[in-house]
Design an enzyme around this catalytic site. Structure first.
Site, PDB file in Angstrom:
ATOM      1  NE  ARG A  71      -3.980  -2.102   1.100  1.00  0.00           N
ATOM      2  CZ  ARG A  71      -5.048  -2.678   1.521  1.00  0.00           C
ATOM      3  NH1 ARG A  71      -5.044  -1.917   2.792  1.00  0.00           N
ATOM      4  NH2 ARG A  71      -5.825  -3.049   2.081  1.00  0.00           N
ATOM      5  CG  HIS A  92      -1.139   3.093   8.209  1.00  0.00           C
ATOM      6  ND1 HIS A  92      -1.546   4.450   8.813  1.00  0.00           N
ATOM      7  CD2 HIS A  92      -2.192   2.701   7.668  1.00  0.00           C
ATOM      8  CE1 HIS A  92      -3.224   4.099   9.283  1.00  0.00           C
ATOM      9  NE2 HIS A  92      -2.978   2.826   7.785  1.00  0.00           N
ATOM     10  CD  GLU A 109     -11.193  -1.115   9.296  1.00  0.00           C
ATOM     11  OE1 GLU A 109     -11.321   0.150   9.900  1.00  0.00           O
ATOM     12  OE2 GLU A 109     -10.390  -1.504   8.518  1.00  0.00           O
TER      13      GLU A 109
END
Lengths: 323, 507
Positions: B286, B295, B430
């Protein structure tokens, strides 16, 4: 040569209309639009109003017959079950609204007791130790489910490695609509967890947790019916609840037999522990008597009272768990 | 310095220092290093140039327990610390997450020079040691093997470490708070990541990555038991699967291609190809320029996709059950690792319910409104509320609004403002975003047009649904993020062996 002549009786050739159709049947595949050909009303077809009135009267009579039958069966059982207004094993097959007047006099409104419904399912969360299943709460759960639309779930917390299968199914089979949470008025979530004392959490923003099976039982009972308005009677109910959970469930053999004697004398005077009406006292004492294993050795009035309780039908989940 | 040549088994790098016992008082008391280039002298030394393989069994440090008391054993370990004190030298020998105290004492087995030699062995050097195991009266708190210590008779250096290490392991393992209190150093994350080879040797890192390996293993085992088939999907693809913004471009001969942002398209094609239930474990790329604690630009994705019979909740139940089995497997088999990590990074143990708690999105919103919150950190507050009520760190939020989900999400047939999609949360963050996918080519085309996606670019994707596609759904989790949240850590780089983020491309 003709033998004799006769004047014709009927004049000329008569046209007779012979039917081509032997008999007619209504089209069993008829859709809504074909109601003109069908003689009986399907969903909303046009039908002779007289027929419809007749059907309505027939339905009414059938319903009354059903109720009468239930009442008669109930009366038959009340010979052994003192003063129960209606036998609930039968009444549970009737529509839900007739049940609310059955067991308890006095009605509670959920919104009044629990506060306005804000869109999230009002969930009663009970953390119980699998070593001490709370029988009285299972009985109260079954009463609640008859009165309201309750979404029941059982979970096992990660603090417990495993739990016997009957504890997983103790709230009954999964509701068919359990995927649509908003259709329910109340949630009842039972979590088997390694806790020292049974604990109930509800609306954690506004309420602190409630500890102890007796106190949770009182809370749940008040969702079904208010306590008796007479303070003496209310105190009597409370005192029997405490007796059940402290002396009967946790007491020594001596304390237990003392309680059984007290139960026997109270039940000699009245059909139920708090007088003429079935109450939380009966639920609590029944469960603790059964859990302590004193049922078989109990005196006569107590035995009779145990049978009456069982006749009422909601004690079946408790009995299943004890097996 | 000698290097054994041609020996297939034992490559031994002998230390330059060599000395022998001087007229030993007892016979047979052999000591120390081998003299250089010589082949083994007396008492069976370590092989030299021929790569001779000694008939010797090495004992693992974790097996050094009181039942081995008074045995003479060989072992190979790293020198964690060495400290001379007069006539003795104390060493701590370390093997992965286990360590043991060892002692070289001047006496009939060792000379003063040997003690000096031992004290001078640089930290992190790999040594072979012959020692006798001795029980101790007082537990050695600082070591993993607390009931025994080694009395060394022979010590050889197999591979020497440079004297100046870029970071000290004890500093790398020290909890942050403790460092400040006692005025001792801790190592900051960038230094650790720059010298990953050394940082990975710490007990904490060893524990973290063993646990991570366990997660992968449990994921595979649970799904295989459920009848899933493992597939491998291509990572060099022609069209961006999740949307054009966050994708890496690579040059592909005369044209260019992309690195896959998720195996989404290929998982679904496998379902249309009648594999019914598939999973895949592989890298996900990503190109998001986010420098946050959770991330990475490259991470390991564990993805699931399955066809269902009547309701997409079958998919949710399958996924949540897999997660619960993983949590149970970690709880029951990796307690040692969890405790080791907690020593440096204390946290609450991870709690969950079985079956998993499932709430609807609208319920979550109502819950927050009750608490007086309209906008803001919804995830955190909701999770905290649920943790207080149900005492769980893991739950599913079902029926998200359709507008915020990707174009291939199936709308809710009962209310078109919502979708048959769900997110799963661990400790309030999440970890999975999943949904029922649209399996009808017509509807898919409509939704793609609505999202203003170029239909030409996804033509082969839409084509896969034209020849009979079963209703299906799935989701994917990130291995590093799940490990981080399970252990209660605060930065995903701690659970990624060689992390990649917008600022880091090496090691």
């Amino acid at each position: 040569v003709p033998m004799y002549k006769v004047k014709p009786i009927s004049g000329g050739h008569i046209e007779t209309d012979l039917p081509t159709c032997m008999y007619k049947l209504p089209n069993i595949h008829a859709q809504q639009g074909n109601s003109c050909t069908s003689e009986h009303a399907l969903q909303n077809g046009e039908v002779d109003p007289a027929v419809r009135a007749l059907e309505a009267r027939q339905d009414e009579i059938m319903r009354k017959l059903h109720e009468l039958k239930a009442a008669v069966e109930g009366l038959a059982k009340t010979v052994t079950t003192p003063d129960a207004d209606l036998d609930l094993t039968v009444s549970s097959s009737l529509s839900s609204h007739s049940c609310s007047s059955a067991t308890f006099k006095g009605v509670t409104d959920l919104d009044t007791v629990l506060g306005k419904d804000l869109g999230a399912l009002r969930d009663i969360v009970i953390n119980a130790n699998p070593a001490q299943p709370p029988l009285s709460l299972l009985v109260l759960h079954s009463l609640l489910s008859q009165r309201y639309r309750v979404l029941s779930t059982v979970h096992v917390h990660s603090s417990v490695t495993s739990v016997p299968p009957q504890l997983l199914s103790c709230l009954g089979p999964r509701h068919a609509d359990s995927y649509a949470r908003q259709m329910f008025q109340l949630g009842f979530t039972l979590i088997w967890k390694d806790v020292p004392k049974l604990q109930m959490k509800f609306s954690v923003q506004n309420m602190c947790p409630i500890e102890g099976e007796a106190n949770v039982a009182r809370f749940l009972f008040k969702l079904l019916a208010p306590y008796p308005s007479d303070p003496a009677l209310a105190t009597l109910v409370d005192s029997w609840v405490d007796t059940a959970f402290f002396q009967l469930a946790e007491g020594s053999a001596k304390e237990r037999s003392a309680v059984l004697r007290a139960l026997n004398s109270a039940l000699g005077r009245n059909p139920w522990l708090a007088g003429p009406e079935f109450s939380l006292a009966d639920i609590a004492c029944y469960c603790c008597v059964q859990q302590s294993g004193s049922a078989s050795a109990a005196p006569a009035n107590v035995q009779r009272w145990i049978k009456s309780c069982e006749n009422l039908g909601h004690f079946s989940p408790a009995k299943l768990l004890l097996q | 310095m000698n290097k054994a040549a041609g020996g297939p088994v034992e490559v031994v790098h002998l230390s330059g220092c060599s000395f022998s016992s001087s007229g030993s008082k007892q016979s047979g008391a052999s000591l120390t290093c081998m003299p250089s280039p010589a082949i083994g002298t007396g008492g069976g030394g370590v092989g030299g140039l021929e790569g001779w393989r000694p008939d010797r069994a090495l004992v693992r440090v974790q097996d050094l327990t009181p039942d081995k008391a008074d045995q003479l054993i060989w072992l190979r370990a790293r020198v964690h610390t060495s400290r001379a004190k007069g006539k003795q030298c104390f060493l701590v020998l370390r093997q992965q997450q286990f360590n043991v105290q060892a002692l070289v004492a001047v006496g009939d087995r060792a000379s003063k020079q040997m003690v000096k030699f031992a004290a001078n062995i640089t930290k992190e050097s790999i040594v072979d040691v012959e020692a006798s195991v001795r029980k101790v009266e007082q537990k050695i708190e600082s070591c993993s093997q607390q009931d025994v210590e080694l009395h060394i008779e022979r010590i050889f250096v197999v591979s020497q470490a440079e004297p100046r290490l870029p970071l000290q392991l004890e500093d790398a393992v020290r909890p942050d708070g403790e460092g400040e209190e006692e005025g001792r150093a801790t190592v900051n994350q960038d230094t650790k990541l720059d010298n990953r080879v050394i940082d990975l040797r710490t007990t904490t890192s060893q524990a973290i990555f063993r646990l991570q390996s366990g997660v992968c293993q449990l994921f595979r085992d649970t799904l295989t038991k459920k009848g899933f088939v493992e597939i491998q999907t291509p990572k060099i693809i022609s069209a961006a699967s999740e949307g054009g913004a966050n994708v890496f471009t690579v040059s592909y001969f005369k044209t260019s291609a992309y690195l896959a942002q998720s195996p989404q398209l290929y998982k679904q094609m496998c379902i249309c190809a009648d594999f019914d239930k598939v999973f895949c474990v592989g890298p996900v790329f990503r190109a998001e320029d986010s420098n946050t604690h959770r991330h990475l630009t490259e991470f390991v994705g564990l993805d699931i996709e399955m066809a269902f019979s009547y309701h997409y909740h079958e998919v949710i139940e399958s996924i949540t059950d897999t997660m619960v089995q993983i949590f149970k497997g970690l709880r029951d088999n990796f307690q040692t690792e969890i405790q080791t990590v907690n020593k440096q990074f204390p946290s609450e143990p991870f709690k969950f319910l079985e079956p998993t708690l499932r709430l609807e999105y609208t319920e979550g919103v109502a819950m927050l409104r009750e608490a007086g919150v309209e906008m803001g950190d919804e995830d955190d507050l909701r999770s905290e509320h649920l943790a207080r009520t149900y005492d769980t760190d893991f739950y599913v939020l079902d029926k998200y609004p359709l507008a915020v989900r990707p174009f291939y999400t199936m709308p809710d047939p009962n209310d078109l403002k919502y979708s048959n999609s769900y997110d799963m949360f661990m400790r309030g963050e999440e970890i999975l975003s999943g949904a029922q996918r649209i399996h009808d080519a017509q509807l898919l085309t409509e939704r793609a047009t609505h999202h203003q996606i170029d239909l030409e670019k996804i033509k082969s994707y839409i084509d896969s649904f034209r020849y009979g596609a079963p209703p299906h759904g799935g989701g994917g989790i990130g291995l590093e993020r799940v490990c981080m949240l399970y252990l209660g850590l605060h930065n995903v780089r701690q659970t990624s062996m060689f992390p990649r983020d917008p600022k880091r491309l090496t090691p």
